[in-house]
Scaffold this motif. Structure first.
Motif, mmCIF file in Angstrom:
data_model
loop_
_atom_site.group_PDB
_atom_site.id
_atom_site.type_symbol
_atom_site.label_atom_id
_atom_site.label_comp_id
_atom_site.label_asym_id
_atom_site.label_seq_id
_atom_site.Cartn_x
_atom_site.Cartn_y
_atom_site.Cartn_z
ATOM 1 N N LYS A 106 0.828 -1.210 0.000
ATOM 2 C CA LYS A 106 0.000 0.000 0.000
ATOM 3 C C LYS A 106 0.861 1.257 0.000
ATOM 4 O O LYS A 106 0.465 2.285 -0.558
ATOM 5 C CB LYS A 106 -0.945 -0.014 1.199
ATOM 6 C CG LYS A 106 -2.071 -1.038 1.035
ATOM 7 C CD LYS A 106 -3.001 -1.052 2.233
ATOM 8 C CE LYS A 106 -4.110 -2.084 2.072
ATOM 9 N NZ LYS A 106 -4.749 -2.410 3.360
ATOM 10 N N THR A 107 2.040 1.193 0.628
ATOM 11 C CA THR A 107 2.956 2.327 0.579
ATOM 12 C C THR A 107 3.370 2.597 -0.867
ATOM 13 O O THR A 107 3.363 3.749 -1.325
ATOM 14 C CB THR A 107 4.207 2.049 1.432
ATOM 15 O OG1 THR A 107 3.820 1.869 2.796
ATOM 16 C CG2 THR A 107 5.208 3.193 1.347
ATOM 17 N N LEU B 59 0.177 3.049 12.064
ATOM 18 C CA LEU B 59 0.215 2.330 10.792
ATOM 19 C C LEU B 59 -0.278 0.896 10.996
ATOM 20 O O LEU B 59 0.199 0.182 11.873
ATOM 21 C CB LEU B 59 1.644 2.331 10.253
ATOM 22 C CG LEU B 59 1.860 1.867 8.807
ATOM 23 C CD1 LEU B 59 1.060 2.698 7.828
ATOM 24 C CD2 LEU B 59 3.340 1.916 8.451
ATOM 25 N N ASN B 60 -1.243 0.488 10.159
ATOM 26 C CA ASN B 60 -1.833 -0.841 10.299
ATOM 27 C C ASN B 60 -2.287 -1.339 8.919
ATOM 28 O O ASN B 60 -2.127 -0.634 7.923
ATOM 29 C CB ASN B 60 -3.015 -0.782 11.287
ATOM 30 C CG ASN B 60 -3.428 -2.155 11.822
ATOM 31 O OD1 ASN B 60 -2.886 -3.188 11.421
ATOM 32 N ND2 ASN B 60 -4.391 -2.155 12.726
ATOM 33 N N VAL B 61 -2.857 -2.532 8.865
ATOM 34 C CA VAL B 61 -3.294 -3.116 7.600
ATOM 35 C C VAL B 61 -4.771 -2.853 7.305
ATOM 36 O O VAL B 61 -5.323 -3.386 6.348
ATOM 37 C CB VAL B 61 -3.031 -4.636 7.561
ATOM 38 C CG1 VAL B 61 -1.535 -4.904 7.665
ATOM 39 C CG2 VAL B 61 -3.763 -5.341 8.699
ATOM 40 N N GLU C 261 -3.197 3.408 6.863
ATOM 41 C CA GLU C 261 -2.606 2.329 6.072
ATOM 42 C C GLU C 261 -1.447 2.854 5.232
ATOM 43 O O GLU C 261 -1.200 4.063 5.182
ATOM 44 C CB GLU C 261 -3.691 1.701 5.186
ATOM 45 C CG GLU C 261 -4.863 1.167 5.994
ATOM 46 C CD GLU C 261 -5.906 0.467 5.124
ATOM 47 O OE1 GLU C 261 -5.538 -0.487 4.418
ATOM 48 O OE2 GLU C 261 -7.068 0.883 5.149
ATOM 49 N N GLY C 262 -0.753 1.930 4.572
ATOM 50 C CA GLY C 262 0.439 2.298 3.810
ATOM 51 C C GLY C 262 0.214 3.430 2.820
ATOM 52 O O GLY C 262 1.050 4.330 2.692
ATOM 53 N N ASN C 263 -0.929 3.428 2.139
ATOM 54 C CA ASN C 263 -1.182 4.470 1.146
ATOM 55 C C ASN C 263 -1.445 5.836 1.784
ATOM 56 O O ASN C 263 -1.348 6.867 1.120
ATOM 57 C CB ASN C 263 -2.351 4.088 0.232
ATOM 58 C CG ASN C 263 -3.577 3.677 1.004
ATOM 59 O OD1 ASN C 263 -3.476 2.977 2.007
ATOM 60 N ND2 ASN C 263 -4.723 4.128 0.564
ATOM 61 N N LEU D 109 0.529 7.165 3.862
ATOM 62 C CA LEU D 109 1.826 7.823 4.026
ATOM 63 C C LEU D 109 2.003 8.906 2.970
ATOM 64 O O LEU D 109 2.255 10.067 3.294
ATOM 65 C CB LEU D 109 2.956 6.790 3.949
ATOM 66 C CG LEU D 109 3.097 5.884 5.182
ATOM 67 C CD1 LEU D 109 3.955 4.660 4.870
ATOM 68 C CD2 LEU D 109 3.694 6.671 6.349
#
Lengths: 348, 348
Positions: free
Chosen positions: A231-232, B173-175, B207-209, B211
């Motif tokens: 996802k990053t 930060l998590n899934v 979530e990762g996106n 960031l």
């Protein structure tokens, strides 16, 4: 019926997939609301010719908890799609629906191959070299060393079957390359792969920047780290695209430049297009199940279909069986605690 | 003396930093080999005017283990730079050297503030909104819930002090975003921050996106996940840059387009330039220590100097002290096992 867009994206995706799979005779069972699906098929004659509708008015909601979906799942479109793989009527199932429910139902209906706890989801990762296989992308939030070794074996078999690479290279994702880096689980999995006599081109630890570099063909990681990394990267891709759009429309000069360079820019966008890598197989099951991103468009869904079709036609099942038979030898090297059961987490 | 390039990048970086810090009178102590440094200073008269050389011929090697570096560290350039912060001769230390040694020496010489186990490294993350504070970027490979709560508090104080945001938003930060997502540590930290009466704008899981989106100002994560996410993003940025370069030089037309749009493209590159965010403070110490990327160029090193100077001039120390005094209240809510000591891992 799943995903953010339901049958419209699925049927249009089927239509595009027929083109992608030109040389492969492929037929489709579309599970769900007959009226809705038929209406979409009427707009896509190419798809209509190769599709059968399997009506059901039961669906799994996108936000349904996996346990609840399992309890009342029988006869839903998701259930029926997986059941068709079990009976052999279909060679693979593709869904853009509820990931947790898809995982749980797949496990219940198809059962895990070998002694695995639950499936791992593959991310097909675009790199400077081509495409890497990254797993787990989010199914197993906490993984012990034995699970990471299983991912290495499954991922290698998958990459070989799907990309025709005779000896895929394999690495474990870590925060550095030296043996003592990282936590217990990655160090122990590293030791097991190093000391085993597995017929595998294991290259040791890789780092986050190796993902885009394509340093190895198969990148092994737990589902938490894999999900965050994936996802990053998706977020960065959108950021970059938006910055580029902004830059190339910021002035008359830049607009003119963008028009002149548009051919090259279009090619680049196509290469980095997330829909070109959409479709994450669930590995470890007795059967082919592929998860499409819930927000995927029709081209993305078509790619997930392509992944499922190619996986079903490939030697993956035999590759996997042969590789898993080696697993016992590896885990002889494992201490007892590395054999503990995996996570109980609920994936997305 | 540290980093891939040693004094040449450091001295040239000082010269650039003087420009970046135009309104701030800043002086430098350069610790290391006098002859090498003096030669560089002769090429940078602007830097020479504000630098004192503190000679030592002892250095910490980039690949030295932290324990070894500690044993024979006294009198090395790295040791002396940190020692100068302890004595008050310097208000901050900047190093592109061995991260593990920098961490270990900083902890030994400056001691941790409050009851923290070891420092956390901040990554200044460029986002669609500006810059986010992400921690830990790699110092603490395994983190319990209490440590994640500490990161939230330190990160929030840091972001407020450095960016002048009155109430920075904070996320873990998590899934996924639901309460039950992720592993024990993130769920417990989430509960502690939710249920405490901390004066903090805590927004829950990201979530990762998120960031790149810049959804929150401060992103809290363990050092393993943070390090992988950071390096994944760096790798993706290099991938895009290389694809864009490739696209814009692929044909005469695209070259012409690129020249015409060059102003806009240059601005975009500057915004996404990693050197513009180089410089990760080590939070939790009694004193300012900033880690520069070992491979940073002179502009990158200059930015790390800017971060250190701004941090030293800011109210961070008081912010941090005030926030940490609230920590006890939060951890009242923590079960005993969440108070266990942190990791023993060796960072890069």
């Amino acid at each position: 019926m799943g995903g953010d867009h339901g049958p419209s994206v699925v049927v249009s995706g089927v239509s595009i997939a027929i083109g992608l799979l030109r040389d492969v005779p492929v037929r489709f069972l579309l599970h769900g609301d007959e009226a809705l699906i038929a209406a979409e098929l009427n707009r896509h004659p190419l798809a209509k010719a190769v599709c059968d509708i399997r009506h059901t008015d039961k669906v799994v909601a996108m936000d349904e908890k996996p346990a609840q979906a399992l309890r009342r799942g029988k006869g839903t479109s998701l259930w029926n799609a997986i059941e068709a793989v079990k009976t052999g009527e279909a060679q693979g199932a593709v869904s853009a629906g509820n990931t947790g429910a898809l995982m749980a139902m797949s496990k219940l209906i198809l059962r895990m191959a070998a002694e695995m706890d639950r499936p791992a989801i593959v991310a097909n990762w675009p790199t400077m070299q081509g495409v890497s296989t990254v797993l787990d992308a989010g199914a197993n939030i906490q993984c012990d060393a034995a699970q990471l070794v299983e991912f290495a074996i499954m991922g290698e078999a998958y990459h070989r079957a799907m990309h025709g690479v005779a000896r895929p290279t394999v690495g474990i994702l870590n925060v550095g390359s030296e043996d003592q880096k990282g936590h217990e689980e990655v160090r122990e999995a590293h030791r097991l792969l190093r000391e085993s006599n597995l017929d595998m081109d294991y290259r040791g630890f890789v780092e986050g920047n190796d993902l885009a570099k394509g340093t190895v063909d198969v990148v092994v990681t737990d589902g938490f780290t894999g999900n965050v990394a994936l996802k990053t990267a998706e977020g960065m891709a959108r950021f970059f695209a938006s910055e580029m759009r902004g830059a190339l429309t910021s002035s008359l000069m830049s607009k003119i430049g963008a028009v002149i360079a548009s051919g090259a820019l279009k090619k680049m966008r196509a290469k980095l297009d997330p829909s070109s890598v959409n479709g994450g197989p669930l590995l470890g099951l007795n059967g082919v199940v592929v998860k499409s991103h819930g927000g995927a468009d029709d081209r993305g869904f078509a790619n997930a279909i392509k992944v499922a079709a190619n996986l079903a036609r490939s030697h993956y099942a035999e590759e996997f069986k042969a590789s898993m038979s080696q697993l016992g030898d590896v885990l002889v090297h494992a201490p007892a605690e590395a054999r503990l059961a995996g996570s109980e987490e609920t994936p997305e």
